[in-house]
Design a protein around this motif. Sequence first.
Motif, mmCIF file in Angstrom:
data_model
loop_
_atom_site.group_PDB
_atom_site.id
_atom_site.type_symbol
_atom_site.label_atom_id
_atom_site.label_comp_id
_atom_site.label_asym_id
_atom_site.label_seq_id
_atom_site.Cartn_x
_atom_site.Cartn_y
_atom_site.Cartn_z
ATOM 1 N N TYR A 228 -7.758 -0.885 5.087
ATOM 2 C CA TYR A 228 -7.432 -1.774 6.094
ATOM 3 C C TYR A 228 -8.092 -1.374 7.373
ATOM 4 O O TYR A 228 -8.572 -0.222 7.753
ATOM 5 N N ILE A 229 -8.333 -2.473 8.284
ATOM 6 C CA ILE A 229 -8.680 -2.215 9.538
ATOM 7 C C ILE A 229 -7.713 -1.327 10.299
ATOM 8 O O ILE A 229 -6.435 -1.536 10.084
ATOM 9 N N THR A 230 -7.923 -0.025 10.759
ATOM 10 C CA THR A 230 -7.007 1.170 11.225
ATOM 11 C C THR A 230 -6.862 1.250 12.483
ATOM 12 O O THR A 230 -7.996 1.785 13.004
ATOM 13 N N TYR A 231 -5.924 0.969 12.987
ATOM 14 C CA TYR A 231 -5.655 1.353 14.556
ATOM 15 C C TYR A 231 -4.867 2.768 14.530
ATOM 16 O O TYR A 231 -4.922 3.453 15.580
ATOM 17 N N ASN A 232 -3.959 2.849 13.469
ATOM 18 C CA ASN A 232 -3.365 4.103 13.401
ATOM 19 C C ASN A 232 -3.862 5.098 13.482
ATOM 20 O O ASN A 232 -4.883 5.511 13.144
ATOM 21 N N LEU B 258 -0.742 -5.442 8.993
ATOM 22 C CA LEU B 258 -0.145 -5.251 7.584
ATOM 23 C C LEU B 258 0.466 -4.056 7.539
ATOM 24 O O LEU B 258 0.457 -3.212 8.581
ATOM 25 N N ASN B 259 1.171 -3.758 6.515
ATOM 26 C CA ASN B 259 1.978 -2.489 6.409
ATOM 27 C C ASN B 259 1.258 -1.577 5.807
ATOM 28 O O ASN B 259 0.150 -2.073 5.159
ATOM 29 N N ALA B 260 1.260 -0.120 5.857
ATOM 30 C CA ALA B 260 0.683 0.816 5.359
ATOM 31 C C ALA B 260 1.490 1.625 4.326
ATOM 32 O O ALA B 260 1.906 0.952 3.257
ATOM 33 N N ARG B 261 1.909 2.768 4.335
ATOM 34 C CA ARG B 261 2.529 3.658 3.707
ATOM 35 C C ARG B 261 3.943 2.986 3.618
ATOM 36 O O ARG B 261 4.426 2.161 4.465
ATOM 37 N N LYS B 262 4.840 3.452 2.643
ATOM 38 C CA LYS B 262 6.322 2.829 2.568
ATOM 39 C C LYS B 262 7.005 2.705 3.755
ATOM 40 O O LYS B 262 7.771 1.944 4.066
ATOM 41 N N PHE B 263 6.964 3.985 4.618
ATOM 42 C CA PHE B 263 7.854 4.011 5.720
ATOM 43 C C PHE B 263 7.096 3.531 6.951
ATOM 44 O O PHE B 263 7.337 3.590 8.025
ATOM 45 N N GLU B 264 5.902 2.894 6.830
ATOM 46 C CA GLU B 264 5.182 2.241 7.912
ATOM 47 C C GLU B 264 5.026 0.687 7.817
ATOM 48 O O GLU B 264 4.346 0.195 6.968
ATOM 49 N N ARG C 101 12.151 -6.240 18.194
ATOM 50 C CA ARG C 101 13.225 -5.244 18.081
ATOM 51 C C ARG C 101 12.374 -3.711 17.334
ATOM 52 O O ARG C 101 11.523 -4.016 16.319
ATOM 53 N N PRO C 102 12.791 -2.749 17.919
ATOM 54 C CA PRO C 102 12.366 -1.595 17.057
ATOM 55 C C PRO C 102 12.831 -1.478 15.662
ATOM 56 O O PRO C 102 13.858 -1.962 15.049
ATOM 57 N N VAL C 103 11.712 -0.803 14.739
ATOM 58 C CA VAL C 103 11.971 -1.087 13.281
ATOM 59 C C VAL C 103 11.609 0.532 12.862
ATOM 60 O O VAL C 103 10.421 0.760 13.341
ATOM 61 N N PHE C 104 12.253 0.640 11.697
ATOM 62 C CA PHE C 104 12.098 1.972 11.354
ATOM 63 C C PHE C 104 12.041 2.058 9.544
ATOM 64 O O PHE C 104 13.058 1.571 8.916
ATOM 65 N N GLY C 105 10.915 2.610 8.987
ATOM 66 C CA GLY C 105 10.779 2.752 7.590
ATOM 67 C C GLY C 105 11.285 3.944 7.143
ATOM 68 O O GLY C 105 11.027 5.016 7.623
ATOM 69 N N ASP C 106 11.746 3.840 5.728
ATOM 70 C CA ASP C 106 11.912 5.008 4.798
ATOM 71 C C ASP C 106 11.047 4.969 3.480
ATOM 72 O O ASP C 106 10.315 3.902 3.169
ATOM 73 N N ARG C 107 10.969 6.088 3.013
ATOM 74 C CA ARG C 107 10.176 6.479 1.904
ATOM 75 C C ARG C 107 10.273 5.280 0.509
ATOM 76 O O ARG C 107 9.537 5.282 -0.221
ATOM 77 N N ASP C 108 11.592 4.754 0.696
ATOM 78 C CA ASP C 108 11.858 3.979 -0.532
ATOM 79 C C ASP C 108 11.268 2.474 0.018
ATOM 80 O O ASP C 108 11.524 1.553 -0.969
ATOM 81 N N GLY C 109 10.697 2.467 1.054
ATOM 82 C CA GLY C 109 10.272 1.158 1.422
ATOM 83 C C GLY C 109 11.212 0.116 2.333
ATOM 84 O O GLY C 109 10.809 -0.931 2.877
#
Length: 398
Positions: A188-192, A261-267, A344-352
Motif C-alpha cells: 500500500y502507499i504508506t504514510y505509516n 486502508l487498514n494495515a495490520r489487524k490492530f491498525e 472518534r478515537p479508535v483502537f485495534g487489537d490483534r484479533d482485528g
Amino acid sequence: MQRLFCLIALACLSVSPCALELATLEPARSPQAYQRLSEQVRQYDHQAMTAELESSGRTEPLPAPPTSKFGFDPDAPVDFFTTAEGQRIAKIVLSYQTPSGGWSKRTDMSVETRQPGQAYGVESHYIPTFDNGATTTQIWLLAKAHQATDEPAYADAVARAVRLITLAQYPGGGWPQNFPLTGGYHDYITYNDEVMGKLLKVLHAAARRQPPLDFLPEPLVTQARQSFDRGIQAVLDTQVIVDGTPTIWGAQHHPQTLAPLNARKFEPLALATAESAELVEFLMELDEPSTELKQAIVAAHNWFATNRIDDYTWEQTSRGHNELFKKDGAGPIWARFCEIGSNRPVFGDRDGSVHYDVSEISQERRDGYAWFTGKPKEVLKDYPAWSAKHLPRPDNTN
C-alpha cells in the motif's frame, strides 16, 4: 559460468552489476509496468546474491547481526566522518546496500563490514525497505560521509539509492513500504512510520541540490524533481475528504484507487494523526507552496485544532502499563487513529476487533503501541507563522 565470472569481477571493482542494469530502467507509468519493474529489481538482487553464494561456496546466506534500529547514530555530524570511527561506520553501511540500491531495517550496521554471501538484513522478505527510516537514513549518513571525505563510493551509493526511490514510486505518485514489492499491506502507499514524508524530504533536497545532496548528477536531479512533484500530487490526491471537507491522511492508501486502508489487524482503517502531523510539518517548510497545497495545509491544521484532546495524558504507570489519565492542564494529545467521518478515537487489537475505548483492548496492545501522540502540537505551534507568510490577509483599507 561466464556471467558468474563477470559478476565476481565487477564485485571486486566495488561496482554493483545490478546497478549497471538498473541504470537503464525507467519509472513505470502503468500498474502492469510497475509490477514488471518490481520483479526485475527483485531478480537483480537475487542474481547478485546467488553469485556471491556460488563464489563463496555457501548454499545459504550468513545471518546479518540484528538490532532494534541500525546500530549507529543517524544524527552524527559531518565532522564525525573524518574520524576513523566515522569512516568505519560509513564503510559498513556502504557494504549493506543492496545491489538495487536500498537498505534493510533492524540490522546492526556498526559491527563489521558485510561479507560476501552474507544477508543484507535480518528480515529476508523486507529488503530493501523504506520502513522505519531504512534507506532514507543511510542516504543522509553516506551523503554526510561524502561531504566529509569526498569519497566517490559514498556519492555513488547515494545516487543509486535516490535512483531506487524514483523507480519505487507508483504511477499514482505514492510509495510502498518495500520495493521490490513483498505483498499484503506492505504494497500500500504508506504514510505509516513517516515513509512518504521521509522520501519526499530526500527528493526535495536532491531536486534542489541542497547539501549534503549537492553532488548528484544533473539527470538524477531532474528525475528527483519530477518524482517529488508527483509525490506532492499524491499527497493532495490522498488527503481524505469527508462531506466535501479535506481532513488529514490515512496510514495506508490503495496504490491505484488512493482510498485509505487498514494495515495490520490492530491498525484499523482510520485517519492517522502522527504521520499526518509529520507530513504537514514538512509541507509547511516548502518555500513556494501551490494554492492547492496551501488549502491542504489549512484543512489539516483545522482538523488538528478541532480534534485535540485536552486535560488527558497517556503515560506508563508504576506497574509498567500504559494508561490514559485525566489530568488538568495536560495535553493536547491526539488519538493515533480516528474514525473517518466521526473523528472518534479508535483502537485495534490483534484479533482485528476495533474499539472506541483504549482500555478495552488487550494489555499487550495497550503497552506495545503508541495509541496517542503529541506531534500535531508542532503543527499548531508553527501554523501562525506559516499562515502569516503564505495566506492572503483581509483587506481592511476600505
